[in-house]
Each structure stands twice: as structure tokens, then as C-alpha cells.
Enzyme design. Structure first.
Site, PDB file in Angstrom:
ATOM      1  CE  LYS A 236      58.448   9.572 -17.876  1.00  0.00           C
ATOM      2  NZ  LYS A 236      59.290   8.998 -19.226  1.00  0.00           N
TER       3      LYS A 236
ATOM      4  CG  ASP B  28      55.918   8.862 -23.310  1.00  0.00           C
ATOM      5  OD1 ASP B  28      55.596   9.893 -24.240  1.00  0.00           O
ATOM      6  OD2 ASP B  28      57.026   8.261 -23.201  1.00  0.00           O
TER       7      ASP B  28
ATOM      8  CE  LYS C 243      57.016   6.429 -26.004  1.00  0.00           C
ATOM      9  NZ  LYS C 243      58.540   6.427 -26.096  1.00  0.00           N
TER      10      LYS C 243
ATOM     11  CG  ASP D 192      56.444   6.900 -19.475  1.00  0.00           C
ATOM     12  OD1 ASP D 192      57.683   6.207 -18.978  1.00  0.00           O
ATOM     13  OD2 ASP D 192      56.533   7.909 -20.229  1.00  0.00           O
TER      14      ASP D 192
ATOM     15  CD  GLU E 270      57.586  11.799 -21.765  1.00  0.00           C
ATOM     16  OE1 GLU E 270      58.414  11.546 -22.722  1.00  0.00           O
ATOM     17  OE2 GLU E 270      57.555  10.739 -20.766  1.00  0.00           O
TER      18      GLU E 270
ATOM     19  NE  ARG F  82      65.445  13.126 -21.481  1.00  0.00           N
ATOM     20  CZ  ARG F  82      66.374  12.360 -22.265  1.00  0.00           C
ATOM     21  NH1 ARG F  82      67.419  13.232 -22.913  1.00  0.00           N
ATOM     22  NH2 ARG F  82      66.146  11.320 -22.574  1.00  0.00           N
TER      23      ARG F  82
HETATM   24  N1  BES Z   1      58.914   6.755 -21.571  1.00  0.00           N
HETATM   25  C1  BES Z   1      60.001   6.682 -22.363  1.00  0.00           C
HETATM   26  C2  BES Z   1      61.182   5.651 -22.081  1.00  0.00           C
HETATM   27  C3  BES Z   1      60.726   4.319 -22.017  1.00  0.00           C
HETATM   28  C4  BES Z   1      60.900   3.668 -23.197  1.00  0.00           C
HETATM   29  C5  BES Z   1      60.337   3.614 -20.995  1.00  0.00           C
HETATM   30  C6  BES Z   1      60.739   2.253 -23.446  1.00  0.00           C
HETATM   31  C7  BES Z   1      59.820   2.223 -21.165  1.00  0.00           C
HETATM   32  C8  BES Z   1      60.111   1.632 -22.061  1.00  0.00           C
HETATM   33  C9  BES Z   1      60.595   8.163 -22.435  1.00  0.00           C
HETATM   34  O1  BES Z   1      59.697   9.150 -22.320  1.00  0.00           O
HETATM   35  C10 BES Z   1      61.193   8.157 -23.949  1.00  0.00           C
HETATM   36  O2  BES Z   1      60.336   8.068 -24.793  1.00  0.00           O
HETATM   37  N2  BES Z   1      62.476   8.445 -23.861  1.00  0.00           N
HETATM   38  C11 BES Z   1      62.985   8.512 -25.282  1.00  0.00           C
HETATM   39  C12 BES Z   1      63.871   9.467 -25.343  1.00  0.00           C
HETATM   40  C13 BES Z   1      64.760   9.870 -26.660  1.00  0.00           C
HETATM   41  C14 BES Z   1      63.549  10.413 -27.485  1.00  0.00           C
HETATM   42  C15 BES Z   1      65.929  10.935 -26.366  1.00  0.00           C
HETATM   43  C16 BES Z   1      63.650   7.060 -25.586  1.00  0.00           C
HETATM   44  O3  BES Z   1      64.353   6.576 -24.673  1.00  0.00           O
HETATM   45  O4  BES Z   1      63.476   6.646 -26.780  1.00  0.00           O
HETATM   46 ZN    ZN Z   2      58.098   8.602 -20.990  1.00  0.00          ZN
HETATM   47 ZN    ZN Z   3      58.708   9.658 -24.032  1.00  0.00          ZN
END
Ligand code: BES
Ligand code: ZN
Ligand code: ZN
Length: 487
Positions: A254, A259, A266, A277, A338, A340
Site C-alpha cells: 500500500k 492519507d 480524518k 500510509d 481507500e 482496500r
Molecule cells: N490508513 C488508514 C489506516 C490507519 C489508521 C493506518 C491508523 C495507520 C494508523 C486507512 O486508510 C483508514 O483510514 N482506514 C479506516 C477505515 C474505516 C473508514 C472503515 C480506519 O481504519 O479508520
Molecule cells: Zn490509508
Molecule cells: Zn484512509
């Protein structure tokens, strides 16, 4: 850092500090020469109970002039019957980071106590090299002193040589990966990442970068939907290492260079960390950097679907539907899920283009990963027990721990969309496994494993051989896995 392996007596090794590892209960006669020349200093210290060789304990002692090492560092290994390779690695990390912070330049290690059984001085060295890392690219005023020269004193030079070479290669690949991740996103855009990948090109490694228009032609609309909100052009980076004619192992990392969450923005607190990320992509590049040095007889392909995830005027919006390269449609209910989307297209592309023997994706995919496992293990999911077993073995070797999570078919229900084939979020519960299940939907019959490094790729507090910041986790794991395949 300059590394030397020498077959000399400890007392004759000129250095600022000589590290002497000891188990609980070990006697001074392990280091007879130094002990007697120093007037029994080691013996006195041990007898006084001031140093018990408990694990993680250290004691620095000055030496008289007739001994070449200016100081010795008594270093505790703990109980002999509890020793593991990881304990040796951690001891190396603790001793070396201590000496590095003190500003010592030239250090040496006596390997007498750590040359037996399953443990090896190479593990000590691995911990040492990983522990003294610091990211100083942007420190223009204050530069630190530290270890520049590391001598390993051993009688078994031939055997050690091979193990030490391995430790050097995997630690340098890990550090390469840490540097990429620690670099802020304004200096680590998809374009920069693709140029770094181009820098790895040599007679064994070829590289191809798909531009936006190529990705459009291929039909990777899930990947492209993430890139829409940013002005930075996306780069779909493909590297190939051809050390054999077999069907390739495909590694997908990835590579979201920042992000923000996109329109599903966020919270601002902690958002700066989302430069990490792209840690999955950095791992895969680290692995490739090592591959050409190791010369393994394998066919490996790496894919880094690189882009930013930003909320610009043409960004994807919640409710949008896109079609992936596989023909499956996805309803984007949260633009922050994003990872996935880009991985689904990368997996689809790999299957279509290369008919892989196996696919491993590595990704900072979910916040839910740390809810499930804390910061101690990579979450692993997959559709092939043999592949999973091999990764488990590599995990035991390297102590980059993985923990398998289920892919129950009931999770399919969580991802059902009213109007598309899938939706990109699964609801409140099971965030880690529904993200994995989403990818599973794109893996079909290809042996595939997903590694979620969201909770381990970044460390907030120093660990024995991982200073805070990017950890580089996954590099040693995947290299050990690839090495086992080539046997
Ligand atoms: N890059 C994030 C996941 C992440 C979170 C990595 C914290 C490192 C530290 C990913 O793209 C994300 O934002 N995932 C969301 C998914 C949700 C919206 C279903 C998440 O985990 O909050
Ligand atoms: Zn991400
Ligand atoms: Zn994300």
C-alpha cells in the site's frame, strides 16, 4: 558504520568500549585476561552484586592503560535457560543504543557467550545496527556523534561471516525502508517514490511505471478514484526481479503517500502521521533493494499503487460507485477506506497480468488493527494454509510477529451493498477482518496473504532496537520468507 570481524584477544582490541555479554551466574573467568590485567575488576563487580547480568542490565567500567579497550560494558543476557534469538537481538539493541547516545565512536563485541546453540552474534549485531538508526536528514544544525566502527571478536570467523552478511543486508534494507517512511509527504510524493524505485534498477531488476492514462486504459477505476482529489499524479509502480523462470511471487505494498481521509476527512489531531500510509510500499522497496544483493533464484514482482488521498474539488464522494479492474463494482461509502480500493486493483492487475504463484499484500490498512492486537503483531489473513505456514516460520525467525485472523464467509454479508457488488466499509464491528475480507473478494483462487501493519509500522516510544518513528517492520519478515522459498 564500518564492520570488522577479527580473530584477536579481547585485551588487544583498541576501542572506546568493549561489550562483554554475560548470563546470570557467569563467572569472571569467561574473560580471564581482562579480569586479571585489570586487577580483578570484573570479578569484584560480579561478587559485589552490583551487576547481576539480568537481562537489559548494563554497567560501564573504565580499564587501566595496559589493556587496549578503554572501557568495558558488562551486558546482561538474563538466565541462560531463557535465552532466545530475540533476547540476543534486544540486548544488542540496548547496549549499542546506550553507547551510541553516549557518543562513543569505536566499539567492539566479545562473542564468547553468544556463540553457542541457536543464538548467534549476528543477532546481536542485527539488534545493534537497527537500534542506532536515527532520521537526521532534516537536522541541519545539530548533528550527533555515535558509533562509526564496530568490531566483532570471534574464533569462528568462517561460520559467522555468512550470518553477518545476512544481518547487514536485512538491516540496511530495513533502514532504507524506515527512511522512506519517515520522510514527510511533501518530499515523498508518488512521483518521488517512483523515482526511488527507478533507482533500484540494475541488471536483475526492471521497472515500469503506469501513468494515470495507462491505469485508465487498464480499467483500474478503484485505484484512480482515490487519486482524484489530489494534484499529485498517481504512479502505479511495478518492479520485477527475475532470478528464475517460475511463476512469480507478487508483493503488493500500500503506497498512499498521504492519507487525509479524503472527503471523509480524518480528525486533525495525529493526521501528520498519515505520511506513513506508504509503509507497505516502502517495505516492498526495501525487500527489492536486498534482493539483488542476495541473488536469490526467485521470480518476484512488486507493485506499489501510489497516490495521495486528498479532499480536492474533484475528489471521490461518499456514495460514488466505481468499477475495479476485475469488473466488480464498489460503492464508496467512506473515502477514508481507500487502501482496500487501491489494493483491490493491484491484486486484480497482478492476477490478470502475471498469473502469480502467490500474492502477498502488506498495508497500513485499518485503525482496527491496533484495537485487535495492540502494537505487538501484524494481523495476517489469507486463503492458503501453506503460504500462511511459511510466513509464520519467517515470523518466528525474525520476531516480526504475525497473528492470523479469520476470514469467515459470514463477513461477506457485512460488505453487501444495496446497489453495487460490494461496499468499501463493513460497519462498526470487525473493522480489521472486513477489510481483509474485502481484499479476499479480489484474490479468487490465487494463494494470497494480507498483512496489516497499521499498528506496527510506526512506533511512538523507543523499543530496544526500534527507535521511535518508522519501524521498517515487514522487511526482515518478507526477506526471510523469500529466502526459505529459494531453498
Ligand atoms: N490508513 C488508514 C489506516 C490507519 C489508521 C493506518 C491508523 C495507520 C494508523 C486507512 O486508510 C483508514 O483510514 N482506514 C479506516 C477505515 C474505516 C473508514 C472503515 C480506519 O481504519 O479508520
Ligand atoms: Zn490509508
Ligand atoms: Zn484512509
Amino acid at each position: 558504520m564500518k564492520l570488522n570481524i577479527r580473530k584477536i584477544k579481547e585485551k588487544d582490541c583498541s576501542c572506546d568500549v568493549l561489550i562483554l555479554p554475560l548470563f546470570e551466574g557467569d563467572k569472571a573467568d569467561f574473560y580471564r585476561d581482562i579480569n586479571s590485567l585489570s586487577g580483578g575488576l570484573i570479578e569484584k563487580t560480579l561478587n559485589s552484586g552490583e551487576f547481576k547480568a539480568k537481562s537489559e542490565s548494563l554497567l560501564l567500567i573504565h580499564m587501566p592503560d595496559k589493556i587496549k579497550p578503554k572501557r568495558i560494558l558488562l551486558t546482561g543476557l538474563g538466565k541462560k535457560n531463557k535465552i532466545t534469538r530475540e533476547r540476543v537481538r534486544k540486548t544488542g539493541g540496548i547496549a549499542s543504543s546506550y553507547l551510541n547516545k553516549m557518543g562513543f565512536n569505536k566499539i567492539a563485541l566479545s562473542t564468547r557467550t553468544i556463540e553457542t546453540g541457536d543464538i548467534s552474534p549476528a543477532d546481536f549485531l542485527e539488534g545493534s545496527l537497527l537500534s542506532v538508526y536515527s532520521f537526521e536528514k532534516y537536522k541541519k544544525v545539530e548533528k550527533k556523534n555515535g558509533i562509526k566502527d564496530f568490531t566483532i571478536i570471534s574464533n569462528k570467523i568462517k561460520k559467522l561471516d555468512r550470518e553477518i552478511r545476512w544481518a547487514e543486508i536485512v538491516t540496511s534494507a530495513t533502514i532504507f525502508s524506515r527512511n522512506l517512511v519517515n520522510t514527510p509527504s511533501n518530499e515523498m510524493t508518488p512521483t518521488v517514490l517512483s523515482n526511488i524505485a527507478k533507482g533500484l534498477k540494475n541488471n536483475k531488476i526492471s521497472i515500469k511505471v503506469l501513468e494515470k492514462k495507462d491505469a485508465e486504459k487498464a480499467g483500474m477505476w478503484a485505484y484512480l478514484s482515490v487519486a482524484k482529489g489530489s494534484n499529485e499524479p498517481p504512479k502505479f509502480i511495478i518492479l520485477e526481479y527475475k532470478g528464475s523462470k517460475a511463476q512469480p511471487v507478487v508483493l503488493i505494498g500500500k503506497s498512499i503517500t498521504f492519507d487525509s481521509g479524503g472527503i471523509s476527512l480524518k480528525p486533525s489531531e495525529g493526521m501528520e502521521k498519515m505520511k506513513y500510509d506508504m509503509a507497505g510500499g516502502a517495505v516492498v522497496l526495501g525487500v527489492f533493494k536486498a534482493l539483488s544483493t542476495l541473488d536469490l533464484p526467485l521470480h518476484v514482482i512488486s507493485i506499489l499503487p501510489a497516490t495521495e488521498n486528498l479532499p480536492g474539488g474533484s475528489a471521490s464522494k461518499p456514495g460514488d460507485i466505481v468499477m475495479s479492474i476485475t469488473g466488480k463494482t464498489i460503492e464508496i461509502l467512506n473515502t477514508d477506506a481507500e487502501g482496500r480500493l487501491v489494493l483491490a486493483d493491484a491484486i486484480g492487475y497482478a492476477k490478470k497480468k502475471y498469473k502469480p504463484a502467490s500474492i502477498i499484500d502488506i498495508a497500513t490498512l485499518t485503525g482496527a488493527c491496533s484495537v485487535a492486537l495492540g502494537n505487538e503483531a501484524i494481523a495476517m489473513m489469507g486463503n492458503d494454509d501453506k503460504l500462511i505456514e511459511n510466513i509464520n516460520t519467517a515470523s518466528e525467525e525474525t520476531f516480526e510477529r504475525v497473528w492470523r485472523m479469520p476470514l469467515y464467509h459470514e463477513y461477506k454479508e457485512y460488505l453487501k451493498s444495496d446497489i453495487a457488488d460490494l461496499k468499501n466499509i463493513g460497519g462498526r464491528s470487525g473493522g480489521l477482518v472486513t477489510a481483509g475480507y474485502f481484499l479476499y473478494e479480489f484474490s479468487d483462487n490465487t494463494p494470497w496473504v494480507h498483512l496489516d501493519i497499521a499498528s506496527t509500522a510506526w512506533v511512538d516510544k523507543d523499543k530496544p532496537y526500534i527507535p521511535k518513528g518508522a519501524s521498517g517492520i515487514g522487511v526482515r519478515l518478507l526477506l526471510s520468507f523469500l529466502k526459505s522459498l529459494s531453498k
